[in-house]
Design a protein around this motif. Structure first.
Motif, PDB file in Angstrom:
ATOM      1  N   LEU A 366       0.823  -1.208   0.000  1.00  0.00           N
ATOM      2  CA  LEU A 366       0.000   0.000   0.000  1.00  0.00           C
ATOM      3  C   LEU A 366       0.859   1.262   0.000  1.00  0.00           C
ATOM      4  N   LEU A 367       1.971   1.235   0.729  1.00  0.00           N
ATOM      5  CA  LEU A 367       2.874   2.388   0.718  1.00  0.00           C
ATOM      6  C   LEU A 367       3.479   2.587  -0.672  1.00  0.00           C
ATOM      7  N   ALA A 368       3.841   1.487  -1.331  1.00  0.00           N
ATOM      8  CA  ALA A 368       4.389   1.584  -2.686  1.00  0.00           C
ATOM      9  C   ALA A 368       3.350   2.139  -3.657  1.00  0.00           C
ATOM     10  N   MET A 369       2.098   1.702  -3.530  1.00  0.00           N
ATOM     11  CA  MET A 369       1.034   2.213  -4.393  1.00  0.00           C
ATOM     12  C   MET A 369       0.798   3.698  -4.145  1.00  0.00           C
ATOM     13  N   SER A 370       0.879   4.116  -2.900  1.00  0.00           N
ATOM     14  CA  SER A 370       0.738   5.535  -2.585  1.00  0.00           C
ATOM     15  C   SER A 370       1.843   6.351  -3.246  1.00  0.00           C
ATOM     16  N   GLY A 371       3.074   5.842  -3.180  1.00  0.00           N
ATOM     17  CA  GLY A 371       4.188   6.522  -3.837  1.00  0.00           C
ATOM     18  C   GLY A 371       4.009   6.587  -5.346  1.00  0.00           C
ATOM     19  N   LEU A 372       3.486   5.511  -5.936  1.00  0.00           N
ATOM     20  CA  LEU A 372       3.243   5.492  -7.382  1.00  0.00           C
ATOM     21  C   LEU A 372       2.195   6.533  -7.772  1.00  0.00           C
ATOM     22  N   TYR A 375       3.782   9.917  -7.769  1.00  0.00           N
ATOM     23  CA  TYR A 375       4.624  10.076  -8.964  1.00  0.00           C
ATOM     24  C   TYR A 375       3.772  10.398 -10.196  1.00  0.00           C
ATOM     25  N   ILE A 376       2.675   9.666 -10.365  1.00  0.00           N
ATOM     26  CA  ILE A 376       1.792   9.902 -11.511  1.00  0.00           C
ATOM     27  C   ILE A 376       1.196  11.303 -11.450  1.00  0.00           C
ATOM     28  N   SER A 377       0.797  11.718 -10.254  1.00  0.00           N
ATOM     29  CA  SER A 377       0.177  13.045 -10.117  1.00  0.00           C
ATOM     30  C   SER A 377       1.150  14.160 -10.486  1.00  0.00           C
ATOM     31  N   GLN A 378       2.418  13.979 -10.163  1.00  0.00           N
ATOM     32  CA  GLN A 378       3.406  15.021 -10.416  1.00  0.00           C
ATOM     33  C   GLN A 378       3.879  15.049 -11.864  1.00  0.00           C
ATOM     34  N   HIS A 379       3.830  13.915 -12.554  1.00  0.00           N
ATOM     35  CA  HIS A 379       4.410  13.840 -13.896  1.00  0.00           C
ATOM     36  C   HIS A 379       3.376  13.792 -15.023  1.00  0.00           C
ATOM     37  N   TYR A 380       2.161  13.332 -14.738  1.00  0.00           N
ATOM     38  CA  TYR A 380       1.209  13.119 -15.829  1.00  0.00           C
ATOM     39  C   TYR A 380      -0.129  13.827 -15.646  1.00  0.00           C
ATOM     40  N   LEU A 381      -0.442  14.253 -14.444  1.00  0.00           N
ATOM     41  CA  LEU A 381      -1.711  14.931 -14.201  1.00  0.00           C
ATOM     42  C   LEU A 381      -1.446  16.406 -13.934  1.00  0.00           C
ATOM     43  N   ASN A 382      -2.229  17.255 -14.534  1.00  0.00           N
ATOM     44  CA  ASN A 382      -2.047  18.696 -14.353  1.00  0.00           C
ATOM     45  C   ASN A 382      -3.140  19.270 -13.462  1.00  0.00           C
ATOM     46  N   TRP A 390      -4.948  13.528  -2.916  1.00  0.00           N
ATOM     47  CA  TRP A 390      -5.906  13.097  -1.897  1.00  0.00           C
ATOM     48  C   TRP A 390      -6.054  11.573  -1.908  1.00  0.00           C
ATOM     49  N   ILE A 391      -6.071  10.991  -3.104  1.00  0.00           N
ATOM     50  CA  ILE A 391      -6.150   9.526  -3.203  1.00  0.00           C
ATOM     51  C   ILE A 391      -4.891   8.893  -2.616  1.00  0.00           C
ATOM     52  N   ALA A 392      -3.733   9.513  -2.864  1.00  0.00           N
ATOM     53  CA  ALA A 392      -2.481   9.009  -2.288  1.00  0.00           C
ATOM     54  C   ALA A 392      -2.526   9.071  -0.767  1.00  0.00           C
ATOM     55  N   MET A 393      -3.082  10.155  -0.224  1.00  0.00           N
ATOM     56  CA  MET A 393      -3.203  10.270   1.230  1.00  0.00           C
ATOM     57  C   MET A 393      -4.132   9.193   1.784  1.00  0.00           C
ATOM     58  N   ALA A 394      -5.229   8.938   1.070  1.00  0.00           N
ATOM     59  CA  ALA A 394      -6.160   7.898   1.519  1.00  0.00           C
ATOM     60  C   ALA A 394      -5.498   6.521   1.471  1.00  0.00           C
ATOM     61  N   THR A 433      -8.680   5.819 -11.941  1.00  0.00           N
ATOM     62  CA  THR A 433      -9.023   5.606 -13.354  1.00  0.00           C
ATOM     63  C   THR A 433      -9.855   6.762 -13.903  1.00  0.00           C
ATOM     64  N   THR A 434     -10.670   7.383 -13.053  1.00  0.00           N
ATOM     65  CA  THR A 434     -11.424   8.559 -13.492  1.00  0.00           C
ATOM     66  C   THR A 434     -10.481   9.706 -13.828  1.00  0.00           C
ATOM     67  N   LEU A 435      -9.443   9.888 -13.015  1.00  0.00           N
ATOM     68  CA  LEU A 435      -8.479  10.956 -13.273  1.00  0.00           C
ATOM     69  C   LEU A 435      -7.611  10.655 -14.496  1.00  0.00           C
ATOM     70  N   LEU A 436      -7.294   9.380 -14.707  1.00  0.00           N
ATOM     71  CA  LEU A 436      -6.437   8.997 -15.831  1.00  0.00           C
ATOM     72  C   LEU A 436      -7.207   8.855 -17.139  1.00  0.00           C
ATOM     73  N   ASN A 437      -8.525   8.848 -17.069  1.00  0.00           N
ATOM     74  CA  ASN A 437      -9.345   8.600 -18.255  1.00  0.00           C
ATOM     75  C   ASN A 437      -8.993   9.506 -19.438  1.00  0.00           C
ATOM     76  N   PRO A 438      -8.817  10.821 -19.243  1.00  0.00           N
ATOM     77  CA  PRO A 438      -8.483  11.671 -20.398  1.00  0.00           C
ATOM     78  C   PRO A 438      -7.151  11.318 -21.055  1.00  0.00           C
ATOM     79  N   LEU A 439      -6.233  10.700 -20.309  1.00  0.00           N
ATOM     80  CA  LEU A 439      -4.919  10.371 -20.860  1.00  0.00           C
ATOM     81  C   LEU A 439      -4.943   9.127 -21.739  1.00  0.00           C
ATOM     82  N   PHE A 440      -5.965   8.288 -21.589  1.00  0.00           N
ATOM     83  CA  PHE A 440      -5.994   7.024 -22.324  1.00  0.00           C
ATOM     84  C   PHE A 440      -7.229   6.878 -23.206  1.00  0.00           C
TER      85      PHE A 440
END
Length: 536
Positions: A366-372, A375-382, A390-394, A433-440
């Protein structure tokens, strides 16, 4: 004499244990609906590449009425058999064509697989084993992924489980109905995924029978009759395709899929141990119980325990020898692993403290998934990066709760980890997946194509994988390679072009395009930038 007073927590846990023992189906259905059906109600587009490709095959099948031979972008599609697409077409006819029809097939296949694994676990070691095997299966990371995407692998998994169940029943009570069921499921798996499906159904089944009773006992399976029946069904379909005037499709299957893939199977991009490295991650959060159960099954000299090992290890070795390696291909062997994990769980004394080998890997996972997610939020989501945080915190909160549960007794830890998996499914497969939807998703690109190109106006995709952008545009495209892109555009000045930014300099070395184009829209899809060009 004073009687001990049960705390509310003790009362709840005792009641939950009683419900699991008396009504395991009720608990499993509630867990299934919570884990999968909540996310199913959230809108999500089909994603590039496989989901969009399968969506386009179904769209063309419904629009042309040609169900016999799957087509992709107007050309025969030999990569997958037709049965999966027929099922989607039938569901689409009932529920309407759209993403929900595609996704509900995967959801129902997951439910079917869960029912099957309960039956297998119950057959091997009783209802508690069946219950926990089903829980482990439904909450493992790989099942959470495959059960919520548009692919045929979960249907293959269900066929694998029930073929195993039919074989177990036939070995105990050799009636024709069990034998017929086994061969019918082998045939269905072949029609869903192709010849590779027999690595999960027929091959481990035959090896287990030989291992248990000797080579001579293989004749009880009636292998000649079974194989001839499967070949007969294939022959009927081949004859129908040939009679329809689409015989060239059969030649493509033979040369490209059967001969070509057989030859290429000896050329490996990934190392042969690729799946062994991935598997511990994909069976999280239950890697401890599963590995412990496999060790236990290896040590037991019992036919049913050997069936677990064979239905897990034979497919693993088989797909490791195949050149094309996708982690999703591991899903059909997950049920056997989860039965092994359940065998490690259900005999354990519920009051003892949970082993660190069982309890701490989920915390790290779970800690690794939070870190991932960070990472995604900082590099691929604007614009939606804050939502991802918030999802990472949860997810981090879940890791903390999981760490606290390591101090619980074994039963409490099982309940806590199961509920953590449900919430994790909401966060990742609902929220992220809702947040990543526009990217895919290619929906926005397709709408631009429809806006600027009437059905009679040519649209060309330049050096783009076949069929991955068609579905939302509801049309076929002309496929153009890089070397002929400039000449094709010159011959079709009114055409609309779709091209990746990375290919512009190669396709149009004079650089007149895209600077001369009145229509020039850019889209980010699957981490690649595409241009839609018109009026150049």
């Amino acid at each position: 004499m004073y009687q001990p007073i049960n705390t509310p927590q003790q009362t709840v846990n005792l009641s939950l244990k009683a419900i699991i023992e008396q009504k395991p189906w009720l608990v499993l259905l509630l867990l299934f609906f919570a884990t999968y059906c909540v996310n199913l109600l959230l809108p999500r587009d089909l994603w590039v590449q496989d989901e969009m490709r399968y969506g386009e095959v179904v769209r063309e099948m419904l629009s042309t009425g040609n169900w016999l031979v799957p087509h992709l972008n107007g050309a025969p599609y030999p990569d997958k058999p037709a049965l999966y697409f027929w099922i989607i077409c039938i569901v689409s006819s009932l529920l309407g064509q759209g993403e929900f029809a595609f996704r509900i097939v995967s959801t129902l296949a997951t439910l079917l697989a869960g029912i099957g694994i309960f039956q297998v676990g119950n057959f091997i070691a009783g209802r508690q084993c069946g219950f926990w095997a089903s829980v482990l299966f439904g909450s493992s990371l790989l099942t959470l992924i495959v059960g919520q995407i548009v692919r045929m692998d979960m249907l293959l998994t269900a066929m694998t489980i029930f073929s195993w169940l039919m074989l177990l029943h036939f070995d105990r009570n050799p009636q024709k109905r069990w034998l017929f069921g086994f061969w019918a499921l082998c045939a269905f798996s072949l029609a869903i995924k192709g010849p590779i499906s027999l690595l999960f159904t027929l091959l481990p089944g035959a090896i287990w029978i030989i291992n248990k009773n000797g080579v001579a006992s293989l004749s009880k399976l009636r292998p000649i009759i079974g194989l001839l029946a499967i070949l007969g069904l294939v022959a009927i379909w081949v004859l129908a395709v040939y009679q329809s005037g689409q015989g060239a499709y059969l030649s493509t299957i033979w040369h490209q899929q059967l001969v070509g893939r057989t030859i290429n199977s000896w050329s490996h991009k990934e190392p042969i141990y690729f799946y062994l490295l991935l598997l511990p991650i994909l069976i999280m959060p239950w890697v401890g119980p599963i590995l412990s159960g496999l060790t236990k099954a290896f040590k037991q000299d019992h036919a049913l325990s050997r069936s677990i090992i064979i239905f897990a290890m034979v497919p693993l070795v088989g797909i490791s020898l195949v050149s094309g390696k996708l982690f999703i291909y591991l899903e059909p062997l997950v049920p056997a692993l989860c039965v092994a994990g359940a065998m490690a769980i259900h005999p354990v004394d519920a009051k003892i403290k949970t082993s660190p080998w069982f309890s701490w890997p989920p915390v790290l996972y779970l800690l690794a998934m939070s870190g991932l997610i960070i990472y995604i939020s900082q590099h691929y989501l604007n614009q939606t990066a804050s939502h991802a945080l918030w999802i990472a915190m949860a997810t981090t909160t879940l890791a903390i709760m999981s760490a606290i549960s390591t101090r619980f007794n074994f039963n409490h830890w099982l309940y806590a980890t199961s509920m953590t998996s449900v919430i994790f499914s909401w966060l990742i497969f609902g929220g992220m997946t809702t947040l990543l939807n526009p990217l895919f998703s290619a929906r926005a690109l397709a709408h631009t194509v429809s806006e600027h190109a009437a059905n009679t106006k040519p649209v060309a995709v330049i050096n783009v994988t076949r069929g991955i952008l068609n579905y939302y545009a509801s049309r076929t495209f002309t496929e153009v390679d890089l070397s002929s892109a400039e000449s094709w555009a010159t011959l079709h000045p009114d055409a609309l072009l779709i091209i990746k930014t990375s290919d512009l300099a190669t396709a149009f070395p004079n650089k007149v395009i895209p600077s001369s184009c009145k229509v020039n829209h850019t889209f980010q899809i699957e981490l690649k930038e595409y241009h839609v060009l018109a009026q150049c």
